[in-house]
Write a protein that holds these residues in place. Structure first.
Motif, PDB file in Angstrom:
ATOM      1  N   PRO A 101       0.978  -1.302  -0.477  1.00 38.23           N
ATOM      2  CA  PRO A 101       0.042   0.286  -0.381  1.00 38.23           C
ATOM      3  C   PRO A 101       0.140   1.312   0.053  1.00 38.23           C
ATOM      4  O   PRO A 101       0.349   2.625  -0.706  1.00 38.23           O
ATOM      5  CB  PRO A 101      -1.128  -0.140   1.700  1.00 38.23           C
ATOM      6  CG  PRO A 101       0.208  -0.960   2.343  1.00 38.23           C
ATOM      7  CD  PRO A 101       0.532  -1.462   0.862  1.00 38.23           C
ATOM      8  N   TYR A 144      -2.280   5.256  -6.083  1.00 41.34           N
ATOM      9  CA  TYR A 144      -1.943   4.203  -4.740  1.00 41.34           C
ATOM     10  C   TYR A 144      -2.734   3.077  -4.560  1.00 41.34           C
ATOM     11  O   TYR A 144      -4.058   3.735  -5.034  1.00 41.34           O
ATOM     12  CB  TYR A 144      -1.661   4.623  -3.373  1.00 41.34           C
ATOM     13  CG  TYR A 144      -0.286   5.383  -3.126  1.00 41.34           C
ATOM     14  CD1 TYR A 144       0.654   5.165  -2.604  1.00 41.34           C
ATOM     15  CD2 TYR A 144      -0.013   7.035  -3.678  1.00 41.34           C
ATOM     16  CE1 TYR A 144       2.042   5.318  -2.652  1.00 41.34           C
ATOM     17  CE2 TYR A 144       1.087   7.628  -3.777  1.00 41.34           C
ATOM     18  CZ  TYR A 144       1.510   6.782  -2.654  1.00 41.34           C
ATOM     19  OH  TYR A 144       3.080   7.108  -2.681  1.00 41.34           O
ATOM     20  N   ALA A 146      -4.852   1.703  -2.868  1.00 34.55           N
ATOM     21  CA  ALA A 146      -6.228   2.268  -2.173  1.00 34.55           C
ATOM     22  C   ALA A 146      -6.517   2.717  -2.764  1.00 34.55           C
ATOM     23  O   ALA A 146      -8.355   3.147  -2.348  1.00 34.55           O
ATOM     24  CB  ALA A 146      -6.298   2.620  -0.636  1.00 34.55           C
ATOM     25  N   LYS A 153      -7.306  -4.316  -8.279  1.00 39.42           N
ATOM     26  CA  LYS A 153      -6.138  -4.482  -7.763  1.00 39.42           C
ATOM     27  C   LYS A 153      -5.751  -5.891  -7.522  1.00 39.42           C
ATOM     28  O   LYS A 153      -4.885  -6.584  -7.984  1.00 39.42           O
ATOM     29  CB  LYS A 153      -6.857  -4.780  -6.210  1.00 39.42           C
ATOM     30  CG  LYS A 153      -6.395  -2.621  -5.229  1.00 39.42           C
ATOM     31  CD  LYS A 153      -6.848  -3.475  -3.845  1.00 39.42           C
ATOM     32  CE  LYS A 153      -7.615  -1.578  -3.166  1.00 39.42           C
ATOM     33  NZ  LYS A 153      -8.489  -2.103  -1.768  1.00 39.42           N
TER      34      LYS A 153
END
Ligand SMILES: Nc1ncnc2c1ncn2[C@@H]1O[C@H](COP(=O)(O)OP(=O)(O)O)[C@@H](O)[C@H]1O
Ligand SMILES: [Mg+2]
Lengths: 257, 224
Positions: A101, A144, A146, A153
């Motif tokens: 992360p 990123y 997140a 992802k």
């Protein structure tokens, strides 16, 4: 056909719990093998033994024909440095992505290339972009993790594994943590990989994927392979009651007639 | 009672010297204590039981015994056991390095343990070694979460170093005592000293807040 992974008489116990009770399997180059089985049957453990995230209690694993570890008086011993090198040659994708992360998407995909393989940053960046394009996420390179959806992802995680130029890819229920509407995009990336000739060993509950993409399906039950065969046969006419029950539990999926 | 700072301000360089010495002890204790704390934390987390037990003992020992006892032990007792000459500075730095390393060890340990196990797995799966996983993946995330506890502990350390005046090390507190006796102005002297500590600690916490904000901005948060 050349073999990529060979598993011989694999046993794995945790303390007194015997999880794998003698598994034999050969995965050939370009093959997609799907591993089915109910929860707790040992699918993850088996996959994790292939890249030595778990050390087998006994048995042998060969990668590209080479035995992993050294045999001393009937017992296998492994050096950590050898295992790290081995893991870098085997891609693994997890149910929960396990992206880093604190790094951007592209940094995630570059990390192993630079730190483990010693590639230059510019070479790693180029390869990372190519893999991100392959999974359709080139435009997310500077984000990123997140800020991505679950499906995105997971595709980044696939790109991260692919960037290491693995000889085989292991997938452990990679769509199980996703919202239903995001499952498709991940399966699509996997299917595309399979069609491009990647060697893959996949644990999944997506019977449709098994049916349409796998070359071979294994049914793992209580730490042993109970049935094995072509998906079109084994999924429609399982030989054992145990597998029939298992498939009936997945009746949400309707096999094409 | 009237305040008279003039006599004190004439000799303010005494306090300044003390301040420098206080910062020196604190800085050196941090310099040695933080890495030592990391080593202790990793040892304690080790799956090799004897190592983990020894580290656990050291950590608990130095966390539970009074720092003044530790300081006296290193200054007065250790030279009897082994043939070393202890200066107040060395005794102070040794004591507070080890003492704070025990606390930093616990901060490191809980920081490292707060990181999802999947992060180790993700790193391992691409072929990273233990030390690569730790330095590239785990610590950068853990340290971020450790900053408040780390700062709190550093401030605690700064305050605890006042104990070194008892072994005649010329820290801020020691110099203040000297100055108070010299000027007969304890009220003014100790007021100034209190304000100096207050300002120091205020600056430290401002710095900590600034660091936290910067790190928060440089990305993401720590959600997966
Ligand atoms: N690290 C471990 N320690 C102890 N038991 C484990 C560990 N990993 C898995 N097991 C046990 O092994 C069995 C098989 O687990 P797993 O391989 O995860 O099954 P599956 O992936 O098929 O659901 C389960 O009973 C599980 O509790
Ligand atoms: Mg599993």
């Amino acid at each position: 056909m050349t073999e990529i992974v060979r598993i011989e008489n694999l046993h794995k116990s945790f303390d007194n719990l015997e999880v794998l009770k003698g598994i034999d399997l050969t995965v050939n180059s370009g093959e997609t093998v799907v591993l089915l089985g109910s929860s707790g049957s040992g699918k993850s453990t088996m996959l994790r033994c292939v890249n030595f995230m778990e050390i087998p209690t006994s048995g042998k694993i060969y990668l590209n024909g080479d035995l992993v570890g050294n045999e001393r008086s009937g017992k296998m011993t492994y050096r950590e440095s050898e295992l790290c090198a081995l893991r870098s040659r085997i891609g693994m994708v997890f149910q929960h992505f396990n992206l880093f992360p604190h790094m951007t998407v592209i940094e995630n995909v570059m990390e192993g290339q630079v730190i483990v393989l010693g590639r230059s940053k510019s070479e790693a960046r180029e390869k990372a972009m190519a893999q991100l394009e392959r999974v359709g996420l080139a435009e997310k390179a500077e984000e990123y993790p997140a800020r991505l959806s679950g499906g995105q992802k997971q595709r980044v995680a696939i790109a991260r594994a692919l960037a290491m130029d693995p000889e085989v890819m292991l997938f452990d229920e990679v769509t199980s943590a996703l919202d239903p509407e995001l499952v498709g995009e991940v399966l699509k990336s996997m299917r595309q990989l399979a069609e491009e000739g990647m060697t893959m060993l996949c644990v999944t509950h997506e019977l449709g994927f098994a049916y349409h993409v796998a070359n071979r399906v294994l049914f793992l039950n209580d730490g042993a392979i109970l049935e094995e065969g072509e998906p079109q046969k084994i999924l429609k006419t399982p030989k054992t009651d145990r597998m029939r029950e298992f498939l009936e539990g997945h009746s949400l999926f309707k096999l094409p007639d | 009672m009237e305040w008279n700072f003039l006599a004190v301000l004439n000799d303010i360089d005494l306090l300044f010297l003390g301040l420098v010495n206080t910062l020196k002890v604190t800085g050196l204790a941090l310099f040695f204590g933080v890495p030592l704390g990391l080593v202790l934390a990793l040892s304690r987390l080790s799956t090799f039981k004897p190592l983990s037990a020894v580290a656990g003992f050291i950590v608990e020992f130095f966390r539970t015994t009074p720092p003044l006892v530790q300081l006296f032990w290193f200054f007065f007792a250790l030279p009897i056991l082994i043939d070393v000459s202890m200066t107040p500075l060395i005794a102070a730095v040794v004591t507070f390095s080890i003492q704070s390393s025990a606390f930093f060890a616990e901060i490191f340990r809980s920081g490292i343990q707060s990181i999802d196990k999947g992060q180790w797995e993700g790193a391992k799966a691409i072929g990273m070694t233990y030390s690569q996983s730790l330095s590239r993946i785990i610590l950068p995330q853990a340290v971020k979460r450790m900053i408040p506890a780390f700062m709190e502990r550093s401030i605690e350390l700064l305050k605890t170093t006042t104990l070194v005046s008892t072994v005649a090390y010329a820290d801020l507190m020691f110099q203040a005592n000297e100055l108070a006796q010299k000027t007969f102005r304890p009220l003014e002297v100790y007021t100034i000293v209190a304000v100096i500590y207050l300002v120091l600690i205020f600056l430290c916490s401002q710095f900590s807040i600034w660091v936290e904000h910067r790190l928060a901005k440089s990305g993401e948060g720590t959600v997966r």
